[in-house]
Write a protein that holds these residues in place. Structure first.
Motif, short mmCIF file in Angstrom:
data_model
loop_
_atom_site.label_atom_id
_atom_site.label_comp_id
_atom_site.label_asym_id
_atom_site.label_seq_id
_atom_site.Cartn_x
_atom_site.Cartn_y
_atom_site.Cartn_z
N LYS A 58 0.85 -1.15 0.06
CA LYS A 58 0.05 0.01 -0.08
C LYS A 58 0.83 1.34 0.10
O LYS A 58 2.06 1.12 0.25
CB LYS A 58 -1.04 0.04 1.20
N VAL A 59 0.30 2.39 -0.54
CA VAL A 59 0.93 3.48 -0.52
C VAL A 59 0.54 4.11 1.03
O VAL A 59 -0.70 4.06 1.31
CB VAL A 59 0.21 4.56 -1.30
N PRO A 60 1.39 4.74 1.84
CA PRO A 60 1.16 5.30 3.26
C PRO A 60 -0.10 6.36 3.34
O PRO A 60 0.02 6.99 2.10
CB PRO A 60 2.38 5.49 3.78
N GLU B 55 8.34 -3.94 -10.20
CA GLU B 55 8.05 -3.48 -11.48
C GLU B 55 6.45 -3.40 -11.42
O GLU B 55 5.75 -4.41 -11.53
CB GLU B 55 8.74 -4.38 -12.58
N LEU B 56 5.98 -2.38 -11.86
CA LEU B 56 4.51 -2.18 -12.04
C LEU B 56 4.00 -2.05 -13.32
O LEU B 56 4.62 -1.36 -14.07
CB LEU B 56 4.03 -1.03 -11.12
N ASP B 57 2.89 -2.48 -13.65
CA ASP B 57 2.19 -2.09 -15.08
C ASP B 57 1.21 -0.80 -14.50
O ASP B 57 1.11 -0.73 -13.27
CB ASP B 57 1.65 -3.10 -15.81
N SER B 58 0.59 -0.30 -15.49
CA SER B 58 -0.06 0.99 -15.18
C SER B 58 -1.53 0.66 -14.18
O SER B 58 -1.68 1.23 -13.65
CB SER B 58 -0.37 1.53 -16.39
N ALA B 59 -1.82 -0.73 -14.46
CA ALA B 59 -3.13 -1.12 -13.88
C ALA B 59 -2.78 -1.03 -12.30
O ALA B 59 -3.55 -0.70 -11.40
CB ALA B 59 -3.56 -2.25 -14.41
N VAL B 60 -1.62 -1.65 -11.92
CA VAL B 60 -1.34 -1.95 -10.63
C VAL B 60 -0.92 -0.62 -10.18
O VAL B 60 -1.25 -0.27 -8.81
CB VAL B 60 -0.06 -2.91 -10.44
N LEU B 61 -0.29 0.14 -10.81
CA LEU B 61 0.26 1.48 -10.11
C LEU B 61 -1.19 2.49 -9.82
O LEU B 61 -1.31 3.02 -9.04
CB LEU B 61 1.02 2.28 -11.21
N ASN B 65 -2.10 4.13 -6.26
CA ASN B 65 -2.48 5.40 -6.12
C ASN B 65 -3.80 5.71 -5.64
O ASN B 65 -3.95 6.66 -5.08
CB ASN B 65 -2.44 6.17 -7.50
N GLN B 66 -4.86 4.89 -6.25
CA GLN B 66 -6.11 4.93 -5.60
C GLN B 66 -6.35 4.28 -4.44
O GLN B 66 -7.52 4.55 -3.89
CB GLN B 66 -7.36 4.54 -6.67
N GLY B 67 -5.52 3.92 -3.86
CA GLY B 67 -5.77 3.37 -2.33
C GLY B 67 -6.53 1.99 -2.59
O GLY B 67 -7.04 1.59 -1.30
N ASP B 68 -6.44 1.19 -3.77
CA ASP B 68 -7.28 0.09 -3.80
C ASP B 68 -6.28 -1.01 -3.09
O ASP B 68 -5.25 -0.86 -3.03
CB ASP B 68 -7.50 -0.37 -5.10
N LYS B 69 -6.99 -2.12 -2.66
CA LYS B 69 -6.21 -3.17 -2.03
C LYS B 69 -5.52 -3.76 -3.17
O LYS B 69 -5.97 -4.25 -4.33
CB LYS B 69 -7.16 -4.20 -1.51
N VAL B 70 -3.98 -3.94 -2.75
CA VAL B 70 -3.07 -4.71 -3.51
C VAL B 70 -2.20 -5.90 -2.62
O VAL B 70 -1.83 -5.35 -1.63
CB VAL B 70 -2.00 -3.71 -4.27
N VAL B 71 -2.60 -6.92 -2.67
CA VAL B 71 -1.94 -7.92 -1.96
C VAL B 71 -1.49 -9.01 -2.72
O VAL B 71 -1.44 -9.35 -3.68
CB VAL B 71 -3.16 -8.83 -1.03
#
Lengths: 178, 413
Positions: A58-60, B55-61, B65-71
């Motif tokens: 996550k972004v802090p 390394e991120l693709d634009s969807a993960v980035l 950035n939107q604060g969605d859950k990435v796990v």
């Protein structure tokens, strides 16, 4: 894999630069290698903590968009002639030409590079030392997530300076101590 | 001068004179370069271990950035999989011989002034890395979802305490911890498995139990002419709730029937214009027929095709018409044997990864026509790789009796 590593070591030794003493310089030299760089894909063991748990990235919260950092990519690796810690050591002078071509002078080598925009940016991840936090009202069934590890995206790297051409030695007499 | 050449955050000292001297040795002319020289040095707190690059693709980035859950999901045996809300990615570690110097404050040439007095700026390298993690979008790994849910299928409330039904049950969060797929992909898979959440646990229905409930529903339909009018959901639930939980009933009705819209049912008495909204569901012919085909095939294994077709037609409710198209991906017809046969062969039971799938298919049958094989591989297709592309990669085409057939590229194991 072992063979690959061994190969790398050999090449590293082969191309190891002859020592040129740069007076009061740190003695840091660029060990460079020339061969096609193939990423070695290995299975990820993410800090050894992948045991039936979700790791949150996550972004802090404080800074909603992480700051943009940069990267210098060098062919080879930076080593000192003596096994001392690199902390705080001087690496080199970075100039830009009037055409924005990066020029890096490390020890007795001059490198010309280029600015590369990364098609896929890098996230710089740091393991979150704090417990998963407060301002996110998690649903009750997410308790396990709370206990899990999490990583903070502390920065995004979108551009790098890539120095991939063979470094040119600077042919000069040992400079006088200034 | 002193203020310029002492780096406040490190012991590194460097003066303009030194920099100029090196430029001279290097034969770089002052007028070729910009006025600012960045002195690159390792941070006193250099730390190569606690930092890693992904390394991120634009969807993960965007998701981050939107604060969605990435796990990252997985367990000891599986590799790591990164999931956003709707996508899954394999995570691979990449080692490179190049050194990547991480620099929080580096300035690029375009942000430096063209001219001005020569000056030094100190820039820290906080980490030196030789590896990073890369993401490859992958098919969600959902086989495990089926496997864990099959540990304890739901078989009606009276059997919940049975020794046979004390196996593990899984909440959504348990599933997210175990299954390497995004939440949306898991949701779709649960729907495909016809799983239902009972008392907080996601369960698939025992096939016998499902048969029993469905038979009750169909019987009610036949008795009340609901085959034509549609099933009034509320009424049906009220009658059958004595036997089965409402939630399960509703789930099964929705599985096998389509909503035909709610009609306002005005009571006839004019003095009391009572309006009730009633949801009607009409049994879906194809789904019901498919169910009965499965019921028959599962028991028999292999069938004489002609016998099967006639038995099948007799099983389904009056007025419904069976057709082989209804059981695509669930059965395999062998037209080369005499008599022609049909056998139970469900795509849901086949290996999930592409190579294993093709191997299994070619082990089952040496040569496939495009028409025959499509239902068994179409779920493997992605946006970029369609069925034809899959066949090009994993099969070899030839012509057999004038029909184009596919066989394995390599020897089947």
């Amino acid at each position: 894999m072992n063979i690959y590593k061994k190969l790398c070591e050999n090449i590293l030794v082969l191309h190891n630069s002859p020592d040129i003493d740069y007076g009061n310089y740190s003695g840091l030299s660029l060990v460079y290698t020339f061969y096609v760089v193939l990423p070695v894909l290995t299975l990820l063991i993410f800090a050894g903590s992948l045991i039936m748990v979700q790791i949150v990235i996550k972004v802090p919260r404080e800074d909603n968009t992480p700051p943009e950092w940069a990267m210098i990519e060098l062919q080879g690796s930076l080593e000192t002639r003596h096994p001392v810690a690199l902390n705080g050591r001087f690496i080199g002078d970075l100039h830009f030409t009037k055409n924005d071509v990066p020029v890096l002078i490390i020890g007795h080598h001059i490198l010309y590079g280029k600015v590369v925009s990364l098609e896929k940016p890098f996230a710089v991840l740091v393991k979150d030392s704090e417990q998963w936090s407060e301002n996110e009202p998690m649903e009750t069934d997410d308790e396990n997530v709370n206990k899990g590890t999490s990583y903070n995206v502390i920065a995004i790297i979108k551009k790098k300076l890539l120095f991939k051409t063979r470094p040119k030695p600077i042919i000069a007499n040992v400079p006088k101590k200034l | 001068m002193d203020t310029d050449n002492v780096n406040p955050s490190s012991s590194v000292e460097r003066t303009l004179i030194e920099v100029e001297a090196v430029l001279e040795f290097a034969k770089v002319e002052r007028k070729e370069i910009k006025a600012v020289t960045q002195i690159v040095h390792f941070s006193p707190d250099l730390d190569n271990d606690s930092v890693c690059l992904l390394e991120l693709d634009s969807a993960v980035l965007d998701a981050l950035n939107q604060g969605d859950k990435v796990v990252i999901r997985g367990d000891k045996e599986d590799g790591a999989v990164l999931c956003t809300k709707n996508k899954s990615y394999d995570i691979k570690g990449a080692e490179i011989s190049n050194a990547m110097l991480i620099m929080p404050n580096l300035q690029f040439g375009d942000s430096l002034p063209e001219d001005g007095p020569a000056q030094l700026q100190f820039r820290q390298v906080t980490s030196t890395l030789h590896s990073y993690y890369e993401l490859r979008q992958c098919k969600p790994k959902l086989k495990k979802l089926k496997t864990i849910l099959e540990e304890n299928p739901y078989n009606g409330w009276e059997n919940e305490e049975d020794p046979d039904h004390l196996g593990n049950k899984y909440t959504m969060n348990d599933i997210l911890n175990l299954v390497q797929a995004s939440e949306i992909e898991i949701g779709l898979a649960l729907e495909k498995l016809h799983a239902v959440e009972i008392d907080g646990f996601w369960r698939i229905l025992d096939f016998e139990f499902l048969t029993q409930v469905l038979n009750h529903i169909i019987q009610m339909c036949e008795e009340n002419d609901w085959l034509n009018t549609g099933i009034p959901m509320e009424e049906c639930l009220n009658i059958l709730q004595e036997l089965f939980p409402r939630k399960v009933l509703e789930h099964i009705i929705k599985m096998y029937a389509d909503k035909v819209g709610s009609s306002s049912n005005c009571e006839e008495e004019e003095d009391e214009p009572l309006t009730i909204d009633i949801d009607y569901y009409r049994l879906n012919e194809d789904k019901i027929c498919r169910f009965f085909a499965e019921l028959n095939l599962k028991e028999a294994g292999k069938f004489n095709l002609k016998d099967f077709l006639s038995v099948w037609q007799k099983c389904v409710p009056e007025g419904m018409k069976t057709g082989l198209y209804q059981i695509e991906g669930m059965a395999l017809v062998d037209q080369n044997s005499t008599p022609e046969t049909i056998m139970y062969f469900n795509v849901a039971d086949l290996p999930e990864e592409v190579e294993g799938r093709f191997n299994f298919l070619f082990r089952t049958r040496e040569k496939w026509s495009l028409e025959d094989i499509t239902p068994f591989i179409s779920d493997l297709a992605t946006e970029t790789t369609d069925v034809k592309a899959l066949l090009t990669k994993y099969a070899r085409a030839s012509t057999h009796n004038g029909i184009k057939v596919y066989n394995s590229r390599k020897s089947v194991t």
